[in-house]
Design a protein around this motif. Structure first.
Motif, PDB file in Angstrom:
ATOM      1  N   ILE A  55       0.866  -1.186   0.000  1.00  0.00           N
ATOM      2  CA  ILE A  55       0.000   0.000   0.000  1.00  0.00           C
ATOM      3  C   ILE A  55       0.904   1.238   0.000  1.00  0.00           C
ATOM      4  CG2 ILE A  55      -1.989   1.088   1.144  1.00  0.00           C
ATOM      5  CD1 ILE A  55      -2.037  -1.566   2.915  1.00  0.00           C
TER       6      ILE A  55
ATOM      7  N   GLY B 283       0.330   4.399  -0.826  1.00  0.00           N
ATOM      8  CA  GLY B 283      -0.274   5.631  -0.285  1.00  0.00           C
ATOM      9  C   GLY B 283       0.150   6.842  -1.088  1.00  0.00           C
TER      10      GLY B 283
ATOM     11  N   ALA C  52      -4.862   3.170  -1.130  1.00  0.00           N
ATOM     12  CA  ALA C  52      -5.313   3.931   0.049  1.00  0.00           C
ATOM     13  C   ALA C  52      -4.620   5.285  -0.026  1.00  0.00           C
ATOM     14  CB  ALA C  52      -4.941   3.230   1.352  1.00  0.00           C
TER      15      ALA C  52
ATOM     16  N   LEU D  89      -9.833   4.694   2.131  1.00  0.00           N
ATOM     17  CA  LEU D  89      -9.486   3.289   2.365  1.00  0.00           C
ATOM     18  C   LEU D  89     -10.582   2.412   1.762  1.00  0.00           C
ATOM     19  CD1 LEU D  89      -7.645   1.177   3.726  1.00  0.00           C
ATOM     20  CD2 LEU D  89      -9.054   1.398   5.779  1.00  0.00           C
TER      21      LEU D  89
ATOM     22  N   THR E  88      -9.394  -3.032  -0.302  1.00  0.00           N
ATOM     23  CA  THR E  88      -8.058  -3.096   0.309  1.00  0.00           C
ATOM     24  C   THR E  88      -8.115  -3.890   1.613  1.00  0.00           C
ATOM     25  OG1 THR E  88      -7.348  -1.035  -0.713  1.00  0.00           O
ATOM     26  CG2 THR E  88      -6.219  -1.652   1.329  1.00  0.00           C
TER      27      THR E  88
ATOM     28  N   PRO F  74      -6.350   6.752   6.502  1.00  0.00           N
ATOM     29  CA  PRO F  74      -6.555   5.330   6.201  1.00  0.00           C
ATOM     30  C   PRO F  74      -5.725   4.398   7.070  1.00  0.00           C
ATOM     31  CG  PRO F  74      -5.309   6.399   4.448  1.00  0.00           C
ATOM     32  CD  PRO F  74      -5.764   7.487   5.368  1.00  0.00           C
TER      33      PRO F  74
ATOM     34  N   LEU G 187      -7.116   1.414   9.204  1.00  0.00           N
ATOM     35  CA  LEU G 187      -6.601   0.046   8.995  1.00  0.00           C
ATOM     36  C   LEU G 187      -6.217  -0.611  10.323  1.00  0.00           C
ATOM     37  CD1 LEU G 187      -4.147  -0.272   5.983  1.00  0.00           C
ATOM     38  CD2 LEU G 187      -6.169  -1.641   6.492  1.00  0.00           C
TER      39      LEU G 187
END
Ligand code: ATP
Length: 373
Positions: A24, A26, A59, A71, A75, A104, A108
């Motif tokens: 991820i 980002g 994300a 998010l 995912t 996010p 998470l």
């Protein structure tokens, strides 16, 4: 012997099982450093018996600006159902409140039950003071529950309030994790017969119970009672307490004395960024978000818009976060291989990114670390 938290991740590092890692990136330099984590995993020596597959996942704040979602459910679903671990790059933090947006990575952590943020801070030889500590930050409560409100007082002026919640349950599990990490670090020190800063393990419980006698008082009381209740297991660990303001002072005056530090969410956040300042650059400080059976490696730095796109982001925080993720998955040999290669790179002056005074690129540092495996 480590307790359940550590054992829960244990698998043999020599088994040939495939490992699937969610990537991820980002925002910002997250997109430059996550490929470094991937490259390191792909190039681990085959004798370690690990084979990695990867899945790219979305994300971030930029994603939110494009799609209205920071998010995506997909995912979370893929991480939960398909992945053995994950790497998270960085997320831009808007400086003002953006309606509908929330971080996010914070979401998470909640959705995957990642209740601890583990941040090892280790000095680079020859730069600054010697430091070798791990900050274990509680990740689910304290002021971060975001139960805030603003209202008007009788005189018409505004008052803002935020709830600080500390629970026995969350404190018990974070305290156990801190003691277990202290034992594990000691076992690794003994196995490697390394002459490090610490000859025996210690855990420092950080709090402000002289003022917040109920909330921080409970945190302190539970940390102590977990230690006392498991003395048979923890008696080699020196139990210490430090009020958070004097903790900051001591951390800067004599950082070498701290081994494992455990703290509620907010103090842990502040202490770990402060500790990062002791070792020269945010670009070398890793972290892992850890729960009972999943870990996400995440560099401590943010999206660093000032250096984005220049190819000079230091990949070491991400590479160390990759090793930390493997460590919590039980693959300690693979983690050690990565740590040693990073230390060897840092011990030489030749190939370093500009944040450490060098003039190498991200890719050159990655290549130099991989060639040392
Ligand atoms: P954000 O809003 O995402 O938190 P930021 O710039 O405020 O971004 P960081 O990304 O943590 O915060 O960066 C702080 C400083 O550290 C910046 O000057 C940045 O360039 C530097 N920095 C952060 N990470 C790295 C890295 N991996 N390599 C080199 N320098 C870095």
């Amino acid at each position: 012997m480590f307790s359940k938290t550590i054992r829960a991740f244990s698998t043999s590092s020599t088994s040939l099982k495939n490992i699937k890692i969610g990537l991820i990136p980002g925002d910002g330099i997250g997109r430059e450093v996550i490929p470094a984590g991937r490259a390191v995993l792909e190039n681990l020596p085959s004798k370690l018996g690990l084979k990695f597959d990867f899945v790219d996942l979305d994300a971030g704040f930029e994603l939110f600006q494009k799609t209205g979602t920071a998010l995506p459910d997909e995912t979370v679903k893929v991480l939960k159902e398909e992945c053995d671990g994950a790497l998270f790059g960085a997320v831009s933090s808007p400086s003002v409140k953006v309606e509908g947006y929330s971080s996010p990575i914070v979401a998470l952590r909640k959705k995957l039950g990642l209740y601890a943020n583990v941040r090892p801070v280790k000095s680079v030889e020859g730069i600054g003071r010697p430091v070798d500590m791990v900050i274990v930050r509680e990740n689910t409560e304290d002021l971060y529950i975001k139960e805030e409100r603003t209202y008007k007082a009788a005189d018409g002026t505004r008052v803002a309030e935020a709830i600080k919640r500390i629970t026995e349950t969350a404190t018990t599990r974070i305290a156990k994790m801190a003691y277990d990490i202290a034992l594990k670090r000691q076992a690794i020190r003994e196995a490697s017969s390394a002459t490090g800063l610490h000859t025996s393990p210690s855990v420092t419980v950080t709090h402000k119970s002289n003022v917040l006698s109920q909330s921080d008082g409970l945190f302190r009381e539970i940390c102590r009672s977990v230690y006392d209740a498991n003395l048979g297991l923890y008696d080699s660990i020196a139990y210490r307490e430090q009020i958070v303001d004097s903790m900051v002072y001591r951390m800067f005056r004599e950082p070498e004395i701290f081994d494992v530090v455990v703290a509620p969410n907010l103090y842990g956040d502040i202490l770990s960024d402060g500790a990062a300042a002791l070792v020269g650059s945010l670009g070398v400080v890793p972290s892992a978000n850890v729960g009972e059976n999943f870990a996400i490696g995440e560099p401590c730095h943010g999206s660093a818009p000032d250096i984005e796109g220049k190819g000079i982001s230091n990949p070491i925080a991400t590479i160390r976060s990759t090793a930390l993720m493997l460590e919590f998955m039980g693959h300690t040999d693979a983690a050690a291989t990565i740590y040693e290669a990073v230390d060897a790179n840092l011990a030489e002056d030749s190939i370093k990114t500009p944040d450490l005074g060098g003039n190498s690129t991200t890719q050159q540092v990655v290549d130099d670390i991989i060639r040392r495996f």
